[in-house]
Design an enzyme around this catalytic site. Structure first.
Site, PDB file in Angstrom:
ATOM      1  N   ASP A  73      -0.602  -4.967   3.225  1.00 14.61           N
ATOM      2  CA  ASP A  73      -1.182  -3.785   3.868  1.00 14.61           C
ATOM      3  C   ASP A  73      -0.571  -3.752   5.263  1.00 14.61           C
ATOM      4  O   ASP A  73      -0.924  -4.547   6.138  1.00 14.61           O
ATOM      5  CB  ASP A  73      -2.710  -3.916   3.943  1.00 14.61           C
ATOM      6  N   ASP A 127      -6.054  -4.548   0.823  1.00 11.25           N
ATOM      7  CA  ASP A 127      -7.006  -4.704   1.937  1.00 11.25           C
ATOM      8  C   ASP A 127      -7.589  -6.114   1.971  1.00 11.25           C
ATOM      9  O   ASP A 127      -7.976  -6.598   3.040  1.00 11.25           O
ATOM     10  CB  ASP A 127      -8.189  -3.725   1.765  1.00 11.25           C
ATOM     11  N   GLU A 149       0.822  -1.223   0.000  1.00 13.14           N
ATOM     12  CA  GLU A 149       0.000   0.000   0.000  1.00 13.14           C
ATOM     13  C   GLU A 149       0.849   1.264   0.000  1.00 13.14           C
ATOM     14  O   GLU A 149       0.621   2.167  -0.807  1.00 13.14           O
ATOM     15  CB  GLU A 149      -0.918   0.018   1.229  1.00 13.14           C
ATOM     16  N   ILE A 169      -0.644  -1.651   7.798  1.00 12.53           N
ATOM     17  CA  ILE A 169      -1.652  -1.413   8.845  1.00 12.53           C
ATOM     18  C   ILE A 169      -2.988  -1.301   8.132  1.00 12.53           C
ATOM     19  O   ILE A 169      -3.242  -0.327   7.413  1.00 12.53           O
ATOM     20  CB  ILE A 169      -1.392  -0.114   9.648  1.00 12.53           C
ATOM     21  N   ASP A 170      -3.831  -2.299   8.295  1.00 11.35           N
ATOM     22  CA  ASP A 170      -5.178  -2.188   7.757  1.00 11.35           C
ATOM     23  C   ASP A 170      -6.056  -1.716   8.919  1.00 11.35           C
ATOM     24  O   ASP A 170      -6.212  -2.427   9.922  1.00 11.35           O
ATOM     25  CB  ASP A 170      -5.680  -3.515   7.192  1.00 11.35           C
ATOM     26  N   THR A 200      -5.818   2.060   9.503  1.00  9.02           N
ATOM     27  CA  THR A 200      -4.972   3.178   9.959  1.00  9.02           C
ATOM     28  C   THR A 200      -5.783   4.192  10.758  1.00  9.02           C
ATOM     29  O   THR A 200      -5.304   4.724  11.763  1.00  9.02           O
ATOM     30  CB  THR A 200      -4.291   3.851   8.748  1.00  9.02           C
TER      31      THR A 200
HETATM   32  O1  LIG Z   1      -6.215   2.509   4.624  1.00  7.66           O
HETATM   33  P1  LIG Z   1      -6.290   1.241   5.434  1.00  7.66           P
HETATM   34  O2  LIG Z   1      -6.574   1.481   6.864  1.00  7.66           O
HETATM   35  O3  LIG Z   1      -5.162   0.319   5.145  1.00  7.66           O
HETATM   36  O4  LIG Z   1      -7.546   0.391   4.808  1.00  7.66           O
HETATM   37  C1  LIG Z   1      -8.910   0.797   4.898  1.00  7.66           C
HETATM   38  C2  LIG Z   1      -9.660  -0.105   5.812  1.00  7.66           C
HETATM   39  O5  LIG Z   1      -9.611  -1.450   5.384  1.00  7.66           O
HETATM   40  C3  LIG Z   1     -11.112   0.327   5.885  1.00  7.66           C
HETATM   41  O6  LIG Z   1     -11.856  -0.574   6.661  1.00  7.66           O
HETATM   42  C4  LIG Z   1     -11.762   0.334   4.527  1.00  7.66           C
HETATM   43  O7  LIG Z   1     -13.047   0.878   4.637  1.00  7.66           O
HETATM   44  C5  LIG Z   1     -10.975   1.183   3.561  1.00  7.66           C
HETATM   45  O8  LIG Z   1     -11.580   1.011   2.281  1.00  7.66           O
HETATM   46  C6  LIG Z   1      -9.514   0.720   3.528  1.00  7.66           C
HETATM   47  O9  LIG Z   1      -8.799   1.543   2.632  1.00  7.66           O
HETATM   48 MG   LIG Z   2      -6.125  -1.268   4.245  1.00  4.68          MG
HETATM   49 MG   LIG Z   3      -3.179   0.304   5.339  1.00  5.84          MG
END
Ligand SMILES: O=P([O-])([O-])O[C@@H]1[C@H](O)[C@H](O)[C@@H](O)[C@H](O)[C@H]1O
Ligand SMILES: [Mg+2]
Ligand SMILES: [Mg+2]
Length: 281
Positions: A90, A220, A70, A92-93, A95
């Site tokens: 990813d 994700d 990412e 940190i999923d 963030t």
């Molecule tokens: O940016 P990130 O925290 O890695 O990833 C996000 C998370 O998974 C969130 O739940 C989702 O709604 C967003 O579409 C993603 O982009």
């Molecule tokens: Mg994510």
């Molecule tokens: Mg992320």
């Protein structure tokens, strides 16, 4: 038969564990927040540090492998999925959760060969839950096998979705109109964990029946999507066709009956594909 990708999978689990320690440690201190595509698309130094940690350690061990990460894509690296072994990361999923100390944050590592996900690792750092799926060999959480819910009626289901970071008025209208139809079916409840990877693990664990979202990215969902199918669930596109990990659209459900009842409510739209952008939004 010996598993060709066992070493890579063991490495992914070990590095996800290490990444989780970095995330937990960072949560004890101040988190400097930066933005990417908009004021609500957040990134921190920890996202970048964890991604580098994972990529460096994989490169040392598997020098021929490729990466889609990412934060690397945000920095201008291509988002190309070829037939070569590719790690989709990813760091940190969730963030936004991490920034606010909302306690669902995951490290997500998917591994593809011939464009198929061979294994997925999702480490829910604050719950200390290590989810691992291997294609054809099942999905597990801390070593326990996962199985989706056997509910077939959407009206007796919990559905998970997210608003994501798209605030384009037309997209927001479609998201609300879809959600309204689902709420009024009615379903038992609607939830959001704030991380796509954990949402998929909730489907795989049988805690909820379905998850859908438009606007997610391949990093994700790469790992979590295998968690769902290996736990007996199904993946569909939001218009009912085959799922396409680069399309930024997904319905994940415990079975086809529930998936069908979800996608028929959705007011679909198509964000720019991950593989069509010079760098992601
Ligand atoms: O940016 P990130 O925290 O890695 O990833 C996000 C998370 O998974 C969130 O739940 C989702 O709604 C967003 O579409 C993603 O982009
Ligand atoms: Mg994510
Ligand atoms: Mg992320």
């Amino acid at each position: 038969m010996a598993d060709q990708w066992q070493n890579a999978m063991d490495h992914a689990v070990a590095i996800a564990q290490k990444a989780g320690e970095v995330v937990r440690e960072a949560l004890r201190g101040d988190r400097k927040v930066m933005t990417k595509s908009s004021s609500i698309d957040l990134v921190t130094q920890t996202d970048q540090k964890v991604e580098q940690l994972i990529i460096q350690s994989v490169k040392e061990r598997f020098p021929a492998h490729r990466f889609i990460g990412e934060e690397s894509v945000a920095a201008g690296e291509p988002c190309d999925l070829t037939d070569q072994p590719t790690w989709i990361i990813d760091p940190i999923d969730g963030t936004t959760n991490f920034v606010h100390a909302f306690p669902f944050v995951a490290v997500s590592i998917g591994f593809c060969v011939d464009k198929k996900v061979e294994f997925g690792v999702v480490y829910s750092c604050l719950e200390d839950k290590m989810f691992v799926a291997r294609r054809g060999r099942g999905a597990f959480c801390n070593g326990e096998p996962l199985k989706v819910s056997d509910q077939e009626d959407i009206k007796r289901s919990i559905v998970v979705t997210e608003f994501g970071s798209n605030r384009d008025p037309d997209a927001v209208d479609r998201i609300f109109s879809s959600l309204r139809k689902i709420v009024c079916l009615p379903v038992h409840g609607v939830r959001s964990a704030g991380t796509a990877a954990i949402n998929l693990c909730l489907v795989a664990s049988g805690s909820v029946e379905a998850y859908y979202e438009i606007g997610i990215h391949v990093w994700d969902i790469a790992a979590g999507s295998l968690m769902v199918t290996e736990a007996g669930g199904v993946l569909l596109d939001v218009e009912g066709g085959d799922v396409d990990l680069m399309s930024r659209r997904i319905v994940a459900a415990n079975n086809r009956a529930v998936a069908g009842q979800i996608f028929r409510q959705l007011d679909a739209f198509s964000p720019p594909r991950d593989d069509a952008l010079p760098s992601h939004e």
